[in-house]
Motif scaffolding. Structure first.
Motif, mmCIF file in Angstrom:
data_model
loop_
_atom_site.group_PDB
_atom_site.id
_atom_site.type_symbol
_atom_site.label_atom_id
_atom_site.label_comp_id
_atom_site.label_asym_id
_atom_site.label_seq_id
_atom_site.Cartn_x
_atom_site.Cartn_y
_atom_site.Cartn_z
ATOM 1 N N GLU A 164 0.854 -1.192 0.000
ATOM 2 C CA GLU A 164 0.000 0.000 0.000
ATOM 3 C C GLU A 164 0.885 1.236 0.000
ATOM 4 O O GLU A 164 2.075 1.161 0.314
ATOM 5 C CB GLU A 164 -0.984 -0.029 1.172
ATOM 6 C CG GLU A 164 -0.349 -0.038 2.538
ATOM 7 C CD GLU A 164 -0.695 1.206 3.320
ATOM 8 O OE1 GLU A 164 -0.281 2.299 2.884
ATOM 9 O OE2 GLU A 164 -1.350 1.094 4.351
ATOM 10 N N PRO A 165 0.356 2.402 -0.381
ATOM 11 C CA PRO A 165 1.202 3.570 -0.649
ATOM 12 C C PRO A 165 2.016 4.094 0.529
ATOM 13 O O PRO A 165 2.976 4.831 0.317
ATOM 14 C CB PRO A 165 0.191 4.631 -1.115
ATOM 15 C CG PRO A 165 -0.941 3.856 -1.671
ATOM 16 C CD PRO A 165 -1.044 2.644 -0.790
ATOM 17 N N ASN A 166 1.664 3.769 1.778
ATOM 18 C CA ASN A 166 2.441 4.234 2.925
ATOM 19 C C ASN A 166 3.448 3.202 3.421
ATOM 20 O O ASN A 166 4.054 3.384 4.466
ATOM 21 C CB ASN A 166 1.503 4.638 4.072
ATOM 22 C CG ASN A 166 1.016 6.065 3.910
ATOM 23 O OD1 ASN A 166 1.805 6.983 3.719
ATOM 24 N ND2 ASN A 166 -0.283 6.260 3.952
ATOM 25 N N SER A 167 3.632 2.134 2.666
ATOM 26 C CA SER A 167 4.601 1.104 3.041
ATOM 27 C C SER A 167 5.971 1.433 2.458
ATOM 28 O O SER A 167 6.089 1.777 1.279
ATOM 29 C CB SER A 167 4.138 -0.261 2.531
ATOM 30 O OG SER A 167 5.142 -1.233 2.732
ATOM 31 N N SER A 169 8.855 -0.790 2.424
ATOM 32 C CA SER A 169 9.363 -1.919 1.642
ATOM 33 C C SER A 169 8.340 -2.460 0.653
ATOM 34 O O SER A 169 8.705 -3.094 -0.339
ATOM 35 C CB SER A 169 9.799 -3.052 2.579
ATOM 36 O OG SER A 169 8.732 -3.434 3.423
ATOM 37 N N GLY A 170 7.049 -2.188 0.927
ATOM 38 C CA GLY A 170 6.004 -2.703 0.053
ATOM 39 C C GLY A 170 5.607 -1.760 -1.060
ATOM 40 O O GLY A 170 4.844 -2.127 -1.955
ATOM 41 N N PHE A 171 6.152 -0.504 -1.026
ATOM 42 C CA PHE A 171 5.846 0.436 -2.096
ATOM 43 C C PHE A 171 7.018 1.368 -2.438
ATOM 44 O O PHE A 171 7.525 1.339 -3.550
ATOM 45 C CB PHE A 171 4.618 1.278 -1.757
ATOM 46 C CG PHE A 171 4.274 2.299 -2.814
ATOM 47 C CD1 PHE A 171 3.719 1.893 -4.021
ATOM 48 C CD2 PHE A 171 4.526 3.649 -2.622
ATOM 49 C CE1 PHE A 171 3.424 2.809 -5.020
ATOM 50 C CE2 PHE A 171 4.239 4.579 -3.610
ATOM 51 C CZ PHE A 171 3.679 4.155 -4.809
ATOM 52 N N LEU A 172 7.461 2.182 -1.462
ATOM 53 C CA LEU A 172 8.437 3.234 -1.788
ATOM 54 C C LEU A 172 9.725 2.676 -2.380
ATOM 55 O O LEU A 172 10.183 3.125 -3.440
ATOM 56 C CB LEU A 172 8.750 4.064 -0.535
ATOM 57 C CG LEU A 172 9.819 5.150 -0.734
ATOM 58 C CD1 LEU A 172 9.370 6.182 -1.761
ATOM 59 C CD2 LEU A 172 10.153 5.814 0.596
ATOM 60 N N VAL A 173 10.337 1.719 -1.695
ATOM 61 C CA VAL A 173 11.644 1.211 -2.142
ATOM 62 C C VAL A 173 11.553 0.524 -3.503
ATOM 63 O O VAL A 173 12.295 0.882 -4.430
ATOM 64 C CB VAL A 173 12.257 0.287 -1.069
ATOM 65 C CG1 VAL A 173 13.473 -0.459 -1.614
ATOM 66 C CG2 VAL A 173 12.643 1.103 0.163
ATOM 67 N N PRO A 174 10.666 -0.467 -3.691
ATOM 68 C CA PRO A 174 10.595 -1.062 -5.037
ATOM 69 C C PRO A 174 10.099 -0.093 -6.097
ATOM 70 O O PRO A 174 10.523 -0.146 -7.253
ATOM 71 C CB PRO A 174 9.614 -2.232 -4.857
ATOM 72 C CG PRO A 174 8.831 -1.908 -3.632
ATOM 73 C CD PRO A 174 9.753 -1.136 -2.745
#
Length: 335
Positions: A164-167, A169-174
């Protein structure tokens, strides 16, 4: 789902009279206010389902309550943004956040980091992964070619899930290292793109063959070995990021000073292996806001690259926006 709509939806909860009283009680940093605080809500980031979180969080909250002398109530939500909004309006006073969600909370929710997670191996970091199902025909090729390269090259044929957008490792980094640096808009690149909502949901979407590729943290995969080992056996890692600063523990700046001190003493000294083991961590270490400047820099760098490739922006507007972003980077480096 775009970030604005996501946060608006997460904000649609009503503050109770009790939470308003807590906010009032926490409005001063004076230790004399401490006696008026009868309960503290502790925000829990939504890495997996509440059913899986409760068994590990309730013993930890009980230990906190005993040490601090005030009942600590875990505040479970399904979205990172909901923890930030709850902290902003005083419904949550302390929280275990991710790097990206902490940065947002520091901006708008009066949050201040004071501790950092230490992994079982003693490190203060974790990783972002791209994962596929081992039985998916793309698995061998993706692993051989390099998962990030494979995804960039074949995006139009793939279904993909972010957390989700505030994650972090689950959004910003990838999102930055795989897409922004290659001038790719994931919203347009994939056959189908979804936001699964948390790390567990991303992992299960791959395990159950609902999507081809998903993002997940190394910590979440370790947890999955305990909560759903059969699902974990089906998952293949095809990409690993550089190390990300481990999760911060943050309280609102306006908590009374003596309560802040009690939280610091608890987290800096807590070593109960039986209770910490399900979290896959060994301890907590003192930390301050600057630890997560690398995440701030990553967010700004992502915005800079997106601005540079924005075709519908005039050169003057682009120059002005880039100057503002570079000034933000400079401020981080000089603070």
């Amino acid at each position: 789902m775009n970030r604005r709509l996501f946060i608006q939806q997460a904000s649609l909860f009503t503050l109770t009279l009790g939470s308003a009283k807590i906010l009032s009680a926490c409005s001063s940093s004076s230790s004399s206010d401490a006696a008026s605080i009868k309960e503290i809500n502790f925000g829990v980031i939504s890495t997996e389902s509440q059913a899986n979180q409760k068994p590990i969080w309730e013993p930890f909250a009980a230990a906190m309550s005993k040490e601090i002398g005030i009942p600590i109530k875990p505040f479970y939500v399904t979205q990172y943004a909901a923890v930030i909004e709850a902290m902003r309006f005083g419904k949550v006073q302390v929280a275990w956040l991710g790097g990206k969600s902490y940065i947002e909370a520091a901006k708008i929710a009066n949050a201040e980091a004071f501790a950092q997670v230490v992994s079982e191996d003693g490190t203060k970091g974790y990783y972002s992964h791209l994962i596929v199902n081992k039985d998916n025909p793309i698995a061998a090729e993706a692993k051989a070619e390099g998962g990030d390269k494979y995804v960039v090259k074949n995006a139009a044929k793939l279904t993909f899930a972010f957390n989700e957008p505030n994650s972090t490792s689950g959004f910003l980094v990838p999102s930055y290292y795989i897409f922004t640096k290659n001038n790719i808009d994931p919203k347009k690149a994939f056959k189908r793109l979804i936001f699964a909502g948390n790390h567990e949901a991303c992992a299960l979407a791959v395990a159950n063959k609902q999507v081809d590729v998903a993002t997940v943290s190394s910590e979440a995969l370790q947890r999955l070995e305990l909560t759903n080992p059969e699902a974990r056996k089906k998952i293949e890692i095809i990409w690993k990021s550089s190390m990300i600063p481990s999760d911060p523990i943050a309280y609102r700046k306006d908590l009374p000073a003596d309560i802040k001190s009690k939280f610091q003493n608890f987290f800096y000294n807590y070593k109960d292996e039986k209770i910490l083991k399900p979290f896959k961590i060994a301890a907590f270490a003192p930390a301050d806001d600057k630890v997560w400047n690398t995440i701030r820099e990553l967010e700004i760098a992502k915005k800079i690259q997106e601005t540079q490739s924005q075709a519908d922006l005039s050169e003057q507007d682009k120059k002005q926006k880039l100057a503002e972003l570079n000034q933000q980077l400079q401020q981080i480096h000089t603070n």
